[in-house]
Design a protein around this motif. Structure first.
Motif, PDB file in Angstrom:
ATOM      1  N   HIS A 107      44.510  40.423  30.523  1.00  0.00           N
ATOM      2  CA  HIS A 107      45.416  39.547  29.780  1.00  0.00           C
ATOM      3  C   HIS A 107      46.879  39.751  30.143  1.00  0.00           C
ATOM      4  CE1 HIS A 107      42.172  37.853  27.495  1.00  0.00           C
ATOM      5  NE2 HIS A 107      41.717  39.076  27.297  1.00  0.00           N
ATOM      6  N   MET A 153      37.906  30.657  48.420  1.00  0.00           N
ATOM      7  CA  MET A 153      38.956  31.025  49.380  1.00  0.00           C
ATOM      8  C   MET A 153      39.293  32.502  49.288  1.00  0.00           C
ATOM      9  SD  MET A 153      42.260  31.818  48.275  1.00  0.00           S
ATOM     10  CE  MET A 153      43.270  31.251  49.610  1.00  0.00           C
ATOM     11  N   GLY A 188      51.734  36.854  34.044  1.00  0.00           N
ATOM     12  CA  GLY A 188      52.493  37.012  35.292  1.00  0.00           C
ATOM     13  C   GLY A 188      52.002  38.231  36.055  1.00  0.00           C
ATOM     14  N   VAL A 211      47.874  34.843  39.905  1.00  0.00           N
ATOM     15  CA  VAL A 211      47.670  33.678  40.775  1.00  0.00           C
ATOM     16  C   VAL A 211      48.050  32.394  40.045  1.00  0.00           C
ATOM     17  CG1 VAL A 211      45.943  32.314  42.022  1.00  0.00           C
ATOM     18  CG2 VAL A 211      45.844  34.825  42.079  1.00  0.00           C
ATOM     19  N   GLY A 212      47.558  32.264  38.806  1.00  0.00           N
ATOM     20  CA  GLY A 212      47.736  31.008  38.078  1.00  0.00           C
ATOM     21  C   GLY A 212      49.194  30.670  37.822  1.00  0.00           C
TER      22      GLY A 212
HETATM   23  N1  LIG Z   1      40.314  35.166  46.795  1.00  0.00           N
HETATM   24  C1  LIG Z   1      41.435  35.855  46.891  1.00  0.00           C
HETATM   25  O1  LIG Z   1      41.983  36.055  47.985  1.00  0.00           O
HETATM   26  C2  LIG Z   1      42.061  36.352  45.620  1.00  0.00           C
HETATM   27  C3  LIG Z   1      43.416  36.662  45.599  1.00  0.00           C
HETATM   28  C4  LIG Z   1      43.990  37.049  44.395  1.00  0.00           C
HETATM   29  C5  LIG Z   1      43.203  37.155  43.251  1.00  0.00           C
HETATM   30  N2  LIG Z   1      41.877  36.878  43.330  1.00  0.00           N
HETATM   31  C6  LIG Z   1      41.026  36.932  42.117  1.00  0.00           C
HETATM   32  O2  LIG Z   1      41.458  35.878  41.280  1.00  0.00           O
HETATM   33  C7  LIG Z   1      41.318  36.257  39.914  1.00  0.00           C
HETATM   34  C8  LIG Z   1      42.648  36.074  39.208  1.00  0.00           C
HETATM   35  O3  LIG Z   1      43.603  36.986  39.739  1.00  0.00           O
HETATM   36  P1  LIG Z   1      44.968  37.200  38.961  1.00  0.00           P
HETATM   37  O4  LIG Z   1      45.783  38.151  39.747  1.00  0.00           O
HETATM   38  O5  LIG Z   1      45.537  35.887  38.590  1.00  0.00           O
HETATM   39  O6  LIG Z   1      44.393  37.931  37.628  1.00  0.00           O
HETATM   40  P2  LIG Z   1      45.138  38.307  36.293  1.00  0.00           P
HETATM   41  O7  LIG Z   1      46.615  38.272  36.502  1.00  0.00           O
HETATM   42  O8  LIG Z   1      44.551  39.572  35.818  1.00  0.00           O
HETATM   43  O9  LIG Z   1      44.726  37.124  35.276  1.00  0.00           O
HETATM   44  C9  LIG Z   1      45.021  37.320  33.932  1.00  0.00           C
HETATM   45  C10 LIG Z   1      45.073  35.994  33.203  1.00  0.00           C
HETATM   46  O10 LIG Z   1      43.777  35.440  33.035  1.00  0.00           O
HETATM   47  C11 LIG Z   1      43.789  34.688  31.817  1.00  0.00           C
HETATM   48  N3  LIG Z   1      42.434  34.529  31.297  1.00  0.00           N
HETATM   49  C12 LIG Z   1      41.654  35.497  30.763  1.00  0.00           C
HETATM   50  N4  LIG Z   1      40.464  34.959  30.392  1.00  0.00           N
HETATM   51  C13 LIG Z   1      40.503  33.636  30.731  1.00  0.00           C
HETATM   52  C14 LIG Z   1      39.577  32.546  30.625  1.00  0.00           C
HETATM   53  N5  LIG Z   1      38.358  32.702  30.111  1.00  0.00           N
HETATM   54  N6  LIG Z   1      39.971  31.327  31.082  1.00  0.00           N
HETATM   55  C15 LIG Z   1      41.187  31.149  31.610  1.00  0.00           C
HETATM   56  N7  LIG Z   1      42.112  32.141  31.735  1.00  0.00           N
HETATM   57  C16 LIG Z   1      41.758  33.369  31.308  1.00  0.00           C
HETATM   58  C17 LIG Z   1      44.653  35.505  30.893  1.00  0.00           C
HETATM   59  O11 LIG Z   1      45.250  34.651  29.921  1.00  0.00           O
HETATM   60  P3  LIG Z   1      45.288  35.144  28.371  1.00  0.00           P
HETATM   61  O12 LIG Z   1      46.009  36.474  28.382  1.00  0.00           O
HETATM   62  O13 LIG Z   1      46.052  34.073  27.697  1.00  0.00           O
HETATM   63  O14 LIG Z   1      43.865  35.288  27.935  1.00  0.00           O
HETATM   64  C18 LIG Z   1      45.676  36.167  31.821  1.00  0.00           C
HETATM   65  O15 LIG Z   1      46.959  35.582  31.802  1.00  0.00           O
HETATM   66  C19 LIG Z   1      40.799  37.699  39.926  1.00  0.00           C
HETATM   67  O16 LIG Z   1      39.396  37.671  39.798  1.00  0.00           O
HETATM   68  C20 LIG Z   1      41.182  38.197  41.307  1.00  0.00           C
HETATM   69  O17 LIG Z   1      40.346  39.245  41.756  1.00  0.00           O
HETATM   70  C21 LIG Z   1      41.290  36.479  44.483  1.00  0.00           C
END
Ligand SMILES: NC(=O)c1ccc[n+]([C@@H]2O[C@H](COP(=O)([O-])OP(=O)(O)OC[C@H]3O[C@@H](n4cnc5c(N)ncnc54)[C@H](OP(=O)(O)O)[C@@H]3O)[C@@H](O)[C@H]2O)c1
Length: 307
Positions: free
Chosen positions: A296, A251, A299, A156-157
């Motif tokens: 971790h 959201m 992308g 997402v980020g």
């Molecule tokens: N509400 C919705 O509809 C929705 C939709 C999509 C996702 N989500 C949720 O949103 C979250 C993120 O999803 P995603 O797909 O982006 O997950 P992801 O790809 O697994 O996120 C991994 C990233 O998180 C970073 N990270 C780990 N610990 C961290 C911390 N303490 N502070 C900041 N960054 C940190 C890591 O960076 P480093 O490797 O540098 O540590 C890594 O690049 C999940 O909980 C997912 O379930 C919700």
């Protein structure tokens, strides 16, 4: 019969079965299209629901999004023809899920996919990209404003940083030490290491808009130093308590084809790209789940469905 990744019960990644005998979804209803799936992204909800429970039915086919080709159109569907290359985020609303050769989905969730990127790069986008897009819309950052994005290197980020930059916002992002340059290259003007609390709080101090892609703990810490009347959108939950002057909203991504079309346009304009952490064949889905659950990924992890 179709080939699919089936989750027969909740548990570890080893419960996933790659099977050739899942029932073919058949012909689309009037408002649906059939899609022959080429690739599909993997998202945290895939492993969390497999591991923790919460599936609406068991067994189920994993995958909440897909990229592929239209194989059939329902009687009332306009705007799509057999052979169109499309993508969609559909959540639990497809039959079966995206980690399957063929599926049916409401045409309103579908859009033509971007043509300037590979199938795998496109496959990373639907769920994570639409989440970033809809979260930024909900956050309502003023023209030229600044937005803080947490976990700027994740699925997402990494889209949120790029979309925010494409919309003309100043982006302050958090990530780990190995991803500082990466997130800067996506368009963030300041990137801080989330392990360094002092530096992170200093970067977030006075911020008016926060898109949190990590979880309640980061929101709980960062809201303390945000500007009076700030706004927070959390995609991974909200803490119990948030300052009373701050508006914090959780959201949940909605399947909207028109939003997918806008993301396709951004990609074809060269303003949005996918960083592929790794592409796995469907046979290795369990390994992919395990890698994503490690927290971790840089992308996206994408699953190749077509042989
Ligand atoms: N509400 C919705 O509809 C929705 C939709 C999509 C996702 N989500 C949720 O949103 C979250 C993120 O999803 P995603 O797909 O982006 O997950 P992801 O790809 O697994 O996120 C991994 C990233 O998180 C970073 N990270 C780990 N610990 C961290 C911390 N303490 N502070 C900041 N960054 C940190 C890591 O960076 P480093 O490797 O540098 O540590 C890594 O690049 C999940 O909980 C997912 O379930 C919700």
């Amino acid at each position: 019969m179709v080939r699919a990744a089936v989750v027969p019960r909740h548990g570890g990644p080893e419960v996933i079965e790659i099977r050739d005998d899942w029932p073919d979804p058949g012909a689309p209803a009037a408002h649906e299209v059939g899609i022959t799936v080429e690739a599909a992204g993997l998202n945290p909800s895939d492993w969390k629901i497999r591991a923790r429970g919460g599936a609406s039915e068991l067994p189920y086919v994993a995958g909440r999004e897909a990229v592929g080709t239209i194989s059939a159109t329902g009687a009332d569907v306009t705007g799509f023809a057999i052979g169109d290359q499309v993508w969609a985020y559909f959540g639990w609303h497809s039959r079966p899920g995206g980690h399957c050769e063929r599926l049916l989905v409401d045409a309103s969730a579908v859009a033509l996919r971007p043509q300037s990127v590979s199938v795998e790069e496109a496959a990373g986008v639907p769920l994570a990209g639409i989440t970033a897009w809809q979260a930024l819309r909900m956050l309502d950052v003023p023209e030229g404003g600044t937005v803080v994005v947490t976990a700027g290197s994740g699925g997402v980020g990494h889209y949120a940083v790029q979309i925010a930059a494409a919309l003309g916002f100043e982006v302050v992002a958090t990530t780990g030490p190995a991803n500082q340059d990466f997130v800067g290259s996506l368009g963030a003007s300041r990137v801080v290491d989330y392990h360094d609390e002092t530096q992170t709080l200093e970067a977030v101090k006075g911020a008016s808009h926060l898109l949190d892609a990590f979880g309640p703990a980061t929101i709980a810490a960062y809201q303390q130093v945000m500007a009076e009347g700030g706004r927070i959108v959390g995609v991974a939950g909200l803490p119990k308590d948030v300052r009373s002057d701050i508006t914090a909203r959780a959201m949940h991504a909605e399947p909207v084809g028109a939003d997918m079309a806008q993301l396709a346009a951004l990609m074809d304009a060269g303003k949005l790209r996918t960083t592929l952490h790794e592409v796995f064949p469907l046979e290795r889905l369990a390994e992919a789940h395990e890698m994503l659950a490690g927290g971790h990924v840089r992308g996206k992890i994408v699953i190749r469905i077509a042989p």
